[in-house]
Structures are given as structure tokens and as C-alpha cells.
Design an enzyme around this catalytic site. Structure first.
Site, short mmCIF file in Angstrom:
data_model
loop_
_atom_site.label_atom_id
_atom_site.label_comp_id
_atom_site.label_asym_id
_atom_site.label_seq_id
_atom_site.Cartn_x
_atom_site.Cartn_y
_atom_site.Cartn_z
N ASP A 1 0.87 -1.17 0.00
CA ASP A 1 0.00 0.00 0.00
C ASP A 1 0.91 1.23 0.00
O ASP A 1 2.10 1.13 0.30
CB ASP A 1 -0.88 -0.03 1.25
N ASP B 1 -0.18 5.16 1.02
CA ASP B 1 -0.45 6.10 2.10
C ASP B 1 -0.53 5.38 3.44
O ASP B 1 -1.35 4.48 3.64
CB ASP B 1 -1.74 6.85 1.84
N ASP C 1 -1.41 -0.71 6.05
CA ASP C 1 -1.61 -0.13 7.38
C ASP C 1 -3.06 -0.07 7.81
O ASP C 1 -3.34 0.41 8.92
CB ASP C 1 -1.03 1.28 7.42
#
Length: 226
Positions: free
Chosen positions: A7, A9, A168
Site C-alpha cells: 500500500d 499512504d 496499514d
């Protein structure tokens, strides 16, 4: 071959101020109040349209296109002015370079960002040539739908047992589990470790220098370069 998907961001780059600024622009464009910080950041990982729809709620669904365009226009303008160079998290570059040096590993990106945003991130941080597959909100369904991971595997020929998604948010973990691949969470992003575990993370790491060991444990490879 192994496929390691990141991922962006909250995983590779700390973009929270950029995201919050864009969301604020979007809400202001239609005269709505900006949500409080924690709620606003809770949607990071979703495609922009989906994120605005969640934050604005069904009563304001009609405003989502205008909010989305205001966010994108603001982002384009700031990038053109040389702003919003979101920093890599400590250890991210070294981890990417270590993995890219392995002959048995392919790297990719699966993100709710637009492709233009990924290209900006790659150019700003000099990561050209590292990612062989890039799946974004432009062409894939929003997380937690498994579309991004499935498309990345189809492009690279990777098998689920040899694929890991690193992210995250719970959206990343749910996407990984729905695609039948390994789900590895990171604790420094926008969702708490317990939320990652609840969403199906096989493991959660607290720093990038723990990544090699975590991948070895999940994928069964040696930590040495192949």
C-alpha cells in the site's frame, strides 16, 4: 517467484497532512464541515469517491462528485507548485531496495491513490523501476474488494501462496484475505494494530527492519538474497 505488494499512504509514505488538506478542500467546496481528524484519517486506503461517500454520509451523496473533483484539483495545483512531497517512512527505501535486489521477488503497489499520485511518489523518491505492477483506484475496484490483488497476480503470474499484501489499514488486510494471499500489517499508519488483527492480519510489524523476518516467516524463504 514471490510477489510483495505495498500500500502507499500510511505504509510507504506519511501523507496524512496532504490527505487532510485535500479532504478539507473537498468539504469546503460544498459547504460541509470537515470531520474530526481521527475520523477523516480512518478512510485512508479507500478510493477517493468511496472515502468521501463514507465521510459525507448518505444524506450528502449528491455532493461526492464535486468534493472529489475539488480534492483532485487542489492536489494537482499543489504538485505543480512543487508541494506535497510526502516523506517515506523510516526504513522504507532500504526495505524496497533489499527486496528489489532479490532475483526471486517481484514488487508491486496496490493503493486507493490514483495512478498519477503513485507516479508522483515514485518520481519524488527516485523509485523508478522498482514496481512491476501498479494497481490503483483508476482501474480497480476500491479496497477491500480483492480486485487490486487479483489483478496484480494475473499480471505477474504469481500464486496466492507466494503473494503478500503489506498495508496499514483494515481495508488492506480484508482485501488480502479476500484474495487468498498473506496479509501483513504495519503499525505506523492510520489504523491501530488491533484493528489490523481484527481485519485478518497474519502478523503486524512495528518497523521496516522487521519486514524481512516477517516475510520469511509467512513465505518460507531465506532472509539471504536469492
Amino acid at each position: 517467484m514471490y510477489l510483495v505488494l505495498f500500500d502507499c499512504d500510511g505504509t510507504l509514505v506519511d501523507s496524512q497532512e496532504t490527505i487532510l488538506r485535500g479532504l478539507e478542500v473537498g468539504f469546503a467546496a460544498v459547504g460541509l464541515a470537515m470531520p474530526e481528524r481521527a475520523r477523516a484519517l480512518s478512510i485512508v486506503g479507500l478510493s477517493l469517491e468511496t472515502a468521501f461517500a463514507v465521510l459525507a454520509g448518505p444524506d450528502h451523496a449528491r455532493h461526492v462528485p464535486a468534493m472529489t473533483e475539488a480534492y483532485r484539483a487542489s492536489t494537482r495545483a499543489r504538485r505543480a507548485a512543487g508541494l506535497d512531497h510526502d516523506p517515506l517512512y523510516p526504513g522504507a527505501r532500504e526495505a524496497i531496495d533489499r527486496l528489489a535486489a532479490r532475483a526471486d521477488v517481484l514488487l508491486g503497489v496496490a493503493t486507493g491513490k490514483a495512478r498519477r499520485g503513485v507516479e508522483h511518489m515514485v518520481a519524488v523518491h527516485g523509485l523508478e523501476g522498482r514496481f512491476v505492477t501498479v494497481q490503483t483506484a483508476d482501474t480497480c475496484r476500491s479496497k477491500p474488494d480483492p480486485d487490486m490483488v487479483l489483478t496484480a497476480m494475473a499480471e505477474t503470474g504469481a500464486e496466492p501462496a507466494r503473494t503478500v499484501m503489506i498495508g496499514d489499514t483494515g481495508f488492506d488486510m480484508e482485501m488480502a484475505r479476500a484474495a487468498g494471499v498473506h496479509a501483513l500489517g504495519v503499525s505506523w499508519g492510520y489504523h491501530a494494530p488491533e484493528a489490523l488483527a481484527a481485519a485478518g492480519a497474519h502478523a503486524v510489524i512495528d518497523r521496516f527492519d522487521a519486514l524481512d523476518e516477517a516475510l520469511a516467516a509467512r513465505l518460507g524463504w531465506t532472509r539471504e538474497f536469492a
